[in-house]
Motif scaffolding. Structure first.
Motif, mmCIF file in Angstrom:
data_model
loop_
_atom_site.group_PDB
_atom_site.id
_atom_site.type_symbol
_atom_site.label_atom_id
_atom_site.label_comp_id
_atom_site.label_asym_id
_atom_site.label_seq_id
_atom_site.Cartn_x
_atom_site.Cartn_y
_atom_site.Cartn_z
ATOM 1 N N ASP A 1 -10.842 0.554 -5.167
ATOM 2 C CA ASP A 1 -9.949 0.265 -6.263
ATOM 3 C C ASP A 1 -10.710 0.824 -7.592
ATOM 4 O O ASP A 1 -10.164 0.745 -8.882
ATOM 5 C CB ASP A 1 -9.671 -1.050 -6.369
ATOM 6 C CG ASP A 1 -11.081 -2.085 -6.287
ATOM 7 O OD1 ASP A 1 -12.083 -1.649 -6.054
ATOM 8 O OD2 ASP A 1 -10.748 -3.401 -6.386
ATOM 9 N N GLU A 2 -12.048 1.229 -7.383
ATOM 10 C CA GLU A 2 -12.743 1.698 -8.703
ATOM 11 C C GLU A 2 -12.243 3.206 -9.102
ATOM 12 O O GLU A 2 -12.721 3.654 -10.096
ATOM 13 C CB GLU A 2 -14.322 1.781 -8.318
ATOM 14 C CG GLU A 2 -14.927 0.569 -8.032
ATOM 15 C CD GLU A 2 -16.383 0.359 -7.650
ATOM 16 O OE1 GLU A 2 -16.994 -0.586 -7.804
ATOM 17 O OE2 GLU A 2 -16.630 1.618 -7.032
ATOM 18 N N TYR B 1 -1.664 2.723 -19.657
ATOM 19 C CA TYR B 1 -1.827 3.517 -18.757
ATOM 20 C C TYR B 1 -1.166 3.431 -17.314
ATOM 21 O O TYR B 1 -0.675 4.266 -16.586
ATOM 22 C CB TYR B 1 -3.426 3.755 -18.186
ATOM 23 C CG TYR B 1 -4.231 4.176 -19.498
ATOM 24 C CD1 TYR B 1 -3.785 5.337 -20.052
ATOM 25 C CD2 TYR B 1 -5.187 3.451 -19.945
ATOM 26 C CE1 TYR B 1 -4.605 5.749 -21.213
ATOM 27 C CE2 TYR B 1 -6.099 3.890 -20.743
ATOM 28 C CZ TYR B 1 -5.679 4.968 -21.493
ATOM 29 O OH TYR B 1 -6.502 5.415 -22.737
ATOM 30 N N GLN B 2 -0.803 2.187 -16.814
ATOM 31 C CA GLN B 2 0.164 1.775 -15.783
ATOM 32 C C GLN B 2 1.387 2.343 -15.822
ATOM 33 O O GLN B 2 1.936 2.676 -14.838
ATOM 34 C CB GLN B 2 0.116 0.399 -15.696
ATOM 35 C CG GLN B 2 -1.317 -0.328 -15.268
ATOM 36 C CD GLN B 2 -0.852 -1.631 -15.060
ATOM 37 O OE1 GLN B 2 -0.012 -2.202 -14.599
ATOM 38 N NE2 GLN B 2 -2.251 -2.403 -15.134
ATOM 39 N N GLN B 3 1.876 2.652 -17.099
ATOM 40 C CA GLN B 3 3.323 3.066 -17.171
ATOM 41 C C GLN B 3 3.375 4.655 -16.867
ATOM 42 O O GLN B 3 4.203 5.160 -16.246
ATOM 43 C CB GLN B 3 3.859 3.110 -18.789
ATOM 44 C CG GLN B 3 3.943 1.649 -19.203
ATOM 45 C CD GLN B 3 4.223 1.516 -20.534
ATOM 46 O OE1 GLN B 3 4.389 2.725 -21.325
ATOM 47 N NE2 GLN B 3 4.222 0.512 -21.165
ATOM 48 N N TRP C 1 0.936 -1.218 -0.025
ATOM 49 C CA TRP C 1 0.033 -0.022 0.077
ATOM 50 C C TRP C 1 0.916 1.521 -0.060
ATOM 51 O O TRP C 1 1.860 1.145 0.430
ATOM 52 C CB TRP C 1 -0.921 0.033 1.336
ATOM 53 C CG TRP C 1 -2.258 -0.831 1.006
ATOM 54 C CD1 TRP C 1 -2.332 -1.929 0.762
ATOM 55 C CD2 TRP C 1 -3.484 -0.094 1.327
ATOM 56 N NE1 TRP C 1 -3.628 -2.374 0.687
ATOM 57 C CE2 TRP C 1 -4.353 -1.126 1.023
ATOM 58 C CE3 TRP C 1 -3.855 0.720 1.748
ATOM 59 C CZ2 TRP C 1 -5.843 -1.128 1.265
ATOM 60 C CZ3 TRP C 1 -5.311 1.142 1.653
ATOM 61 C CH2 TRP C 1 -6.150 0.125 1.612
ATOM 62 N N GLY C 2 0.375 2.327 -0.802
ATOM 63 C CA GLY C 2 1.003 3.604 -0.757
ATOM 64 C C GLY C 2 0.253 4.430 -1.623
ATOM 65 O O GLY C 2 -0.841 4.283 -1.942
ATOM 66 N N PHE C 3 0.669 5.608 -1.788
ATOM 67 C CA PHE C 3 0.031 6.538 -2.706
ATOM 68 C C PHE C 3 0.410 6.288 -3.924
ATOM 69 O O PHE C 3 1.636 6.377 -4.533
ATOM 70 C CB PHE C 3 0.335 8.100 -2.200
ATOM 71 C CG PHE C 3 -0.600 8.328 -1.244
ATOM 72 C CD1 PHE C 3 -1.670 8.610 -0.962
ATOM 73 C CD2 PHE C 3 0.283 8.543 -0.095
ATOM 74 C CE1 PHE C 3 -2.388 9.069 -0.055
ATOM 75 C CE2 PHE C 3 -0.430 8.767 1.462
ATOM 76 C CZ PHE C 3 -1.771 9.045 1.099
ATOM 77 N N TYR C 4 -0.562 6.461 -5.048
ATOM 78 C CA TYR C 4 -0.478 6.255 -6.506
ATOM 79 C C TYR C 4 -0.897 7.555 -7.087
ATOM 80 O O TYR C 4 -1.848 8.160 -6.638
ATOM 81 C CB TYR C 4 -1.243 5.015 -7.104
ATOM 82 C CG TYR C 4 -0.633 3.507 -6.625
ATOM 83 C CD1 TYR C 4 0.317 3.165 -7.417
ATOM 84 C CD2 TYR C 4 -1.015 3.168 -5.539
ATOM 85 C CE1 TYR C 4 0.799 1.821 -7.244
ATOM 86 C CE2 TYR C 4 -0.450 1.831 -5.060
ATOM 87 C CZ TYR C 4 0.552 1.339 -5.975
ATOM 88 O OH TYR C 4 1.082 0.089 -5.704
ATOM 89 N N TYR C 5 -0.239 8.055 -8.044
ATOM 90 C CA TYR C 5 -0.474 9.223 -8.688
ATOM 91 C C TYR C 5 -0.212 9.283 -10.209
ATOM 92 O O TYR C 5 0.535 8.371 -10.800
ATOM 93 C CB TYR C 5 0.212 10.235 -8.080
ATOM 94 C CG TYR C 5 1.868 10.218 -8.173
ATOM 95 C CD1 TYR C 5 2.658 11.063 -9.233
ATOM 96 C CD2 TYR C 5 2.550 9.448 -7.440
ATOM 97 C CE1 TYR C 5 3.857 10.896 -9.407
ATOM 98 C CE2 TYR C 5 3.897 9.167 -7.495
ATOM 99 C CZ TYR C 5 4.445 9.838 -8.598
ATOM 100 O OH TYR C 5 5.872 9.976 -8.768
ATOM 101 N N GLY D 1 -3.488 -0.306 -2.451
ATOM 102 C CA GLY D 1 -2.487 -1.426 -2.654
ATOM 103 C C GLY D 1 -2.349 -1.624 -4.143
ATOM 104 O O GLY D 1 -3.081 -1.046 -5.023
ATOM 105 N N SER D 2 -1.053 -2.230 -4.570
ATOM 106 C CA SER D 2 -0.948 -2.304 -5.838
ATOM 107 C C SER D 2 -2.172 -3.024 -6.635
ATOM 108 O O SER D 2 -2.060 -3.064 -8.006
ATOM 109 C CB SER D 2 0.534 -2.868 -6.157
ATOM 110 O OG SER D 2 0.485 -4.406 -5.425
ATOM 111 N N PHE D 3 -2.742 -3.953 -6.122
ATOM 112 C CA PHE D 3 -3.834 -4.863 -6.738
ATOM 113 C C PHE D 3 -4.605 -3.775 -7.590
ATOM 114 O O PHE D 3 -5.535 -4.008 -8.711
ATOM 115 C CB PHE D 3 -4.863 -5.488 -5.685
ATOM 116 C CG PHE D 3 -5.530 -4.526 -4.595
ATOM 117 C CD1 PHE D 3 -6.506 -3.840 -4.956
ATOM 118 C CD2 PHE D 3 -4.773 -4.589 -3.555
ATOM 119 C CE1 PHE D 3 -7.049 -3.177 -3.885
ATOM 120 C CE2 PHE D 3 -5.203 -3.626 -2.607
ATOM 121 C CZ PHE D 3 -6.490 -3.054 -2.612
ATOM 122 N N SER D 4 -4.783 -2.588 -7.187
ATOM 123 C CA SER D 4 -5.799 -1.466 -7.827
ATOM 124 C C SER D 4 -5.299 -1.085 -9.260
ATOM 125 O O SER D 4 -6.080 -0.608 -9.963
ATOM 126 C CB SER D 4 -6.009 -0.191 -7.098
ATOM 127 O OG SER D 4 -4.542 0.443 -6.830
#
Length: 150
Positions: free
Chosen positions: A107-108, A135-137, A1-5, A124-127
């Motif tokens: 995760d939505e 787009y993940q890049q 888990w952490g922040f995604y941006y 978490g990274s599962f999202s």
């Protein structure tokens, strides 16, 4: 888990992942000033909000106090827990939380992050599976910032 941006959004706004709570608040203010809801949050189910509570409790009081809380050795109306909720209240009062949070599961929200409706998502990274590889890049990650209360 952490922040995604979204990396390209951060680059365009000259933002850097924050390491400390004051830097985090500055980031949230900048996103707000650009009409981007700073914090993606889904409360349709309670698991994501529980993650926020855990992170705030751990950053403010450390693992030992957190363990005492979950073992029932510290009450949920203790000064430690009240401080956690004061930090949470500040996030709410400053309108840093995505207003439509109750309609989403955590995760939505990743597609909304990519569309720049929201700025960051603590999850978490599962999202990442809700975004195509293309787009993940453009998605970056930073850990929950430290909070120095002394």
């Amino acid at each position: 888990w952490g922040f995604y941006y979204k990396k390209s959004l951060f680059n365009r706004l000259n933002l850097v992942p924050p390491a400390t709570w004051p830097e985090f608040i500055t980031l949230l203010d900048t996103l707000n000033n650009h009409n981007i809801s700073p914090i993606a949050l889904g409360t349709k189910y309670p698991w994501q909000i529980a993650g926020w509570f855990d992170y705030l409790m751990l950053r403010l009081h450390g693992a030992q106090k957190y363990q005492q809380l979950v073992k029932g050795e510290i009450a949920f109306d203790s000064k430690e827990v009240k401080l956690v909720f004061n930090y949470w209240k500040n996030l709410l009062n400053n309108k840093y939380i995505f207003a439509q949070h109750r309609f989403f599961d955590g995760d939505e929200l990743m597609p909304l992050l990519y569309r720049e409706v929201v700025g960051i998502n603590l999850i978490g990274s599962f999202s990442l599976s809700s975004l195509s590889e293309k787009y993940q890049q453009d998605i970056g990650f930073f850990p929950f910032p430290t909070i120095d209360i002394f």
